[in-house]
Design a protein around this motif. Structure first.
Motif, PDB file in Angstrom:
ATOM      1  N   PHE A   1      23.800  65.343  42.800  1.00 10.86           N
ATOM      2  CA  PHE A   1      22.688  65.518  41.870  1.00 10.86           C
ATOM      3  C   PHE A   1      21.488  66.182  42.557  1.00 10.86           C
ATOM      4  O   PHE A   1      20.935  67.176  42.059  1.00 10.86           O
ATOM      5  CB  PHE A   1      22.306  64.140  41.320  1.00 10.86           C
ATOM      6  CG  PHE A   1      21.179  64.137  40.342  1.00 10.86           C
ATOM      7  CD1 PHE A   1      21.388  64.525  39.021  1.00 10.86           C
ATOM      8  CD2 PHE A   1      19.915  63.726  40.725  1.00 10.86           C
ATOM      9  CE1 PHE A   1      20.346  64.513  38.106  1.00 10.86           C
ATOM     10  CE2 PHE A   1      18.868  63.714  39.817  1.00 10.86           C
ATOM     11  CZ  PHE A   1      19.086  64.109  38.504  1.00 10.86           C
TER      12      PHE A   1
ATOM     13  N   LEU B   1      17.352  63.502  53.252  1.00  8.65           N
ATOM     14  CA  LEU B   1      17.635  62.134  52.804  1.00  8.65           C
ATOM     15  C   LEU B   1      18.771  61.501  53.608  1.00  8.65           C
ATOM     16  O   LEU B   1      18.773  60.296  53.845  1.00  8.65           O
ATOM     17  CB  LEU B   1      18.017  62.124  51.317  1.00  8.65           C
ATOM     18  CG  LEU B   1      16.903  62.436  50.322  1.00  8.65           C
ATOM     19  CD1 LEU B   1      17.438  62.419  48.908  1.00  8.65           C
ATOM     20  CD2 LEU B   1      15.767  61.423  50.459  1.00  8.65           C
ATOM     21  N   THR B   2      19.736  62.325  54.008  1.00  7.27           N
ATOM     22  CA  THR B   2      20.887  61.778  54.732  1.00  7.27           C
ATOM     23  C   THR B   2      20.740  61.923  56.243  1.00  7.27           C
ATOM     24  O   THR B   2      21.700  61.739  56.986  1.00  7.27           O
ATOM     25  CB  THR B   2      22.189  62.469  54.273  1.00  7.27           C
ATOM     26  OG1 THR B   2      22.038  63.884  54.448  1.00  7.27           O
ATOM     27  CG2 THR B   2      22.480  62.187  52.811  1.00  7.27           C
TER      28      THR B   2
ATOM     29  N   VAL C   1      28.361  64.797  52.391  1.00  7.52           N
ATOM     30  CA  VAL C   1      28.345  63.649  53.296  1.00  7.52           C
ATOM     31  C   VAL C   1      29.781  63.279  53.609  1.00  7.52           C
ATOM     32  O   VAL C   1      30.551  62.921  52.731  1.00  7.52           O
ATOM     33  CB  VAL C   1      27.609  62.461  52.654  1.00  7.52           C
ATOM     34  CG1 VAL C   1      27.628  61.269  53.587  1.00  7.52           C
ATOM     35  CG2 VAL C   1      26.186  62.861  52.321  1.00  7.52           C
TER      36      VAL C   1
ATOM     37  N   GLY D   1      26.748  57.149  46.057  1.00 12.39           N
ATOM     38  CA  GLY D   1      26.159  58.009  47.080  1.00 12.39           C
ATOM     39  C   GLY D   1      26.560  59.464  46.906  1.00 12.39           C
ATOM     40  O   GLY D   1      25.718  60.371  46.999  1.00 12.39           O
ATOM     41  N   ALA D   2      27.848  59.691  46.626  1.00 11.34           N
ATOM     42  CA  ALA D   2      28.320  61.067  46.429  1.00 11.34           C
ATOM     43  C   ALA D   2      27.665  61.684  45.191  1.00 11.34           C
ATOM     44  O   ALA D   2      27.258  62.855  45.197  1.00 11.34           O
ATOM     45  CB  ALA D   2      29.836  61.085  46.298  1.00 11.34           C
TER      46      ALA D   2
ATOM     47  N   ALA E   1      28.258  66.812  46.615  1.00  4.42           N
ATOM     48  CA  ALA E   1      29.081  65.599  46.611  1.00  4.42           C
ATOM     49  C   ALA E   1      29.977  65.546  47.838  1.00  4.42           C
ATOM     50  O   ALA E   1      30.299  64.469  48.354  1.00  4.42           O
ATOM     51  CB  ALA E   1      29.918  65.532  45.336  1.00  4.42           C
ATOM     52  N   LEU E   2      30.372  66.726  48.328  1.00  3.41           N
ATOM     53  CA  LEU E   2      31.261  66.775  49.490  1.00  3.41           C
ATOM     54  C   LEU E   2      30.501  66.835  50.804  1.00  3.41           C
ATOM     55  O   LEU E   2      31.094  66.798  51.884  1.00  3.41           O
ATOM     56  CB  LEU E   2      32.182  68.001  49.399  1.00  3.41           C
ATOM     57  CG  LEU E   2      33.141  68.035  48.218  1.00  3.41           C
ATOM     58  CD1 LEU E   2      33.976  69.306  48.245  1.00  3.41           C
ATOM     59  CD2 LEU E   2      34.062  66.817  48.234  1.00  3.41           C
TER      60      LEU E   2
ATOM     61  N   PHE F   1      24.780  60.846  43.935  1.00  3.71           N
ATOM     62  CA  PHE F   1      23.365  61.060  44.224  1.00  3.71           C
ATOM     63  C   PHE F   1      23.136  62.349  45.024  1.00  3.71           C
ATOM     64  O   PHE F   1      22.263  63.147  44.682  1.00  3.71           O
ATOM     65  CB  PHE F   1      22.816  59.853  44.993  1.00  3.71           C
ATOM     66  CG  PHE F   1      21.327  59.836  45.135  1.00  3.71           C
ATOM     67  CD1 PHE F   1      20.536  59.309  44.128  1.00  3.71           C
ATOM     68  CD2 PHE F   1      20.706  60.358  46.259  1.00  3.71           C
ATOM     69  CE1 PHE F   1      19.157  59.299  44.238  1.00  3.71           C
ATOM     70  CE2 PHE F   1      19.327  60.354  46.381  1.00  3.71           C
ATOM     71  CZ  PHE F   1      18.554  59.820  45.374  1.00  3.71           C
ATOM     72  N   THR F   2      23.944  62.560  46.076  1.00  2.00           N
ATOM     73  CA  THR F   2      23.770  63.785  46.869  1.00  2.00           C
ATOM     74  C   THR F   2      24.156  65.025  46.053  1.00  2.00           C
ATOM     75  O   THR F   2      23.526  66.069  46.183  1.00  2.00           O
ATOM     76  CB  THR F   2      24.581  63.744  48.178  1.00  2.00           C
ATOM     77  OG1 THR F   2      25.945  63.433  47.883  1.00  2.00           O
ATOM     78  CG2 THR F   2      24.030  62.711  49.136  1.00  2.00           C
TER      79      THR F   2
END
Lengths: 203, 203, 203
Positions: free
Chosen positions: C38, C137-138, C23, C32-33, C20-21, C35-36
């Motif tokens: 997860f 993905l990012t 990105v 978005g947080a 979550a941190l 999703f990342t």
């Protein structure tokens, strides 16, 4: 088919070499080169088997494929200078790997009883998706989106192979003929800088 | 549900169009456009089925889905100029596809007996992961990380659909209502430029 | 092993926080947080189980893992300022998560009866592939391709763990020893800025 198994191991070895050499950054370490070699070699066949639900995966069931990959990575390191001078030869190896994997993958999908159109797509995936996954992980634009003719002959000749197989041509003959034709078309396309028609006609 | 099958084919057709038009580079060839159209159309449902271990995959078992994709790609090429002028209409089609796939995906996951929270996540994955995979392959930042409200209404309405289904509301009614509400929320979000709260409050 | 289950939940919680941190863009929203977070938490184990054909996936069969992820994302948001000041502590948590997941993943692969070399690769995949998928993905370059020693100790100690298990050392002891050694090596590598030998010796 005994010869097919040997060709598959050779294809794996060749793909591991091309994968290990793919990342050209000077600070690439052994682990990174090994990882890209591994992903390039097993990615396409793994995606095919996961999509088809065909377990266990080839390289998990048969540890020979891992040894072929380790050998390819080691070979790439030991003969690094020599391989760089041979870039053209290396590209020929890559083309050989792609041609082999297309027909091996098509054959495997057919043997699982899927529709021939699906089988041809799976053949093409087997050949090119390892490189696509590698390029995605390393933030490159996958080669299949670049203009050179790369994946489309695989798809085309997967269909031809299926046609030949349906005509009851001897499988080994159909196999070798299709592999040969993919190689020839790819080499001609590179030599004469051929490309497919553009999708978007305006601009 | 016969109508659900037809809506799923339409969703596949629409997603193939939006996928084929997604890459705006002038040297995009037929193969590249076809590949992105294909991945966009089947990616989300394929990921859902692989995560749930539900084999065979829909598009491998039923060749109609491949034809819907081919039709979408062909349509995108033939009506290219017209579709560009209709960007707003196209975005509406994309929203329609997302809404349909969210509920179809949730329904399928529920029918496999998973926890409702998992089913809602699977519905959202069905709708958005095809586009995420396409964007990742082509080195774009996936749309779900951009600020516009895109994937979150899918997740929200997947839960509402599950709630309605539990209340023994007629499935077709719950289906159509949820699809409609995803579309409305998405259009409102785009029109008024709404976005979710930021995760990081400081800076 | 009861303690292993609890450690796995803790590892999932920790990975969700670090995801979550991950990105750092200021317009990152809650979705978005989440999703990342997860993807980071479940990506590695999911890839391992898909490659091994081991269904149902852990987080689909047992909803506790989803709650651990939600808790991690919530925790990351509530204690955001505090976590930033603790970057070094956070990196320690990440290292803890990696060490736990390596041995948990190796253990699980062994229990499915695969070759030890495959089991060690699966252990390493469990630990690092969640982060690799998130970075892909990012559009970041995955950390395993950067020069810091990150994934290689996982692979090394997965082999050591297999060796210890074969020597009939008590499993819990072998487990804790291997986890501890991965953490120590990683911390030493970061502190003294160690890196693996380069793959390409010329240039």
């Amino acid at each position: 088919m005994e010869i097919q198994y040997i060709l598959e191991l050779i294809g794996t070895f060749v793909f591991a070499i091309s994968g290990a050499l793919a990342v050209d950054e000077k600070d690439q370490d052994w682990f990174g080169a090994g990882f890209t070699g591994f992903v390039t070699a097993i990615g396409g066949g793994t995606l095919r088997d996961i999509l088809l639900g065909s377990y266990p995966l080839v390289w998990i069931a048969d540890v020979q494929f891992l040894y072929a990959i380790f050998a390819g990575i080691l070979f790439a390191s030991v003969f690094y200078k020599w391989l760089l001078r041979l870039r053209r030869t290396l590209s020929l190896f890559d083309t050989l790997g792609i041609a082999l994997f297309t027909i091996v993958g098509t054959e495997k999908a057919l043997s699982l009883g899927v529709d021939p159109v699906i089988a041809a797509i799976m053949g093409m995936f087997t050949a090119v998706m390892g490189g696509v996954i590698r390029d995605t992980l390393t933030n490159e634009t996958p080669v299949i989106f670049q203009k050179e003719v790369y994946a489309s002959p695989c798809l085309a000749w997967a269909f031809v192979y299926i046609g030949l197989a349906n005509l009851e041509v001897h499988r080994t003959f159909a196999f070798l003929l299709s592999v040969l034709l993919i190689i020839v078309i790819r080499l001609v396309a590179v030599k004469y800088n051929l490309s497919l028609p553009k999708f978007k006609r305006i601009k």
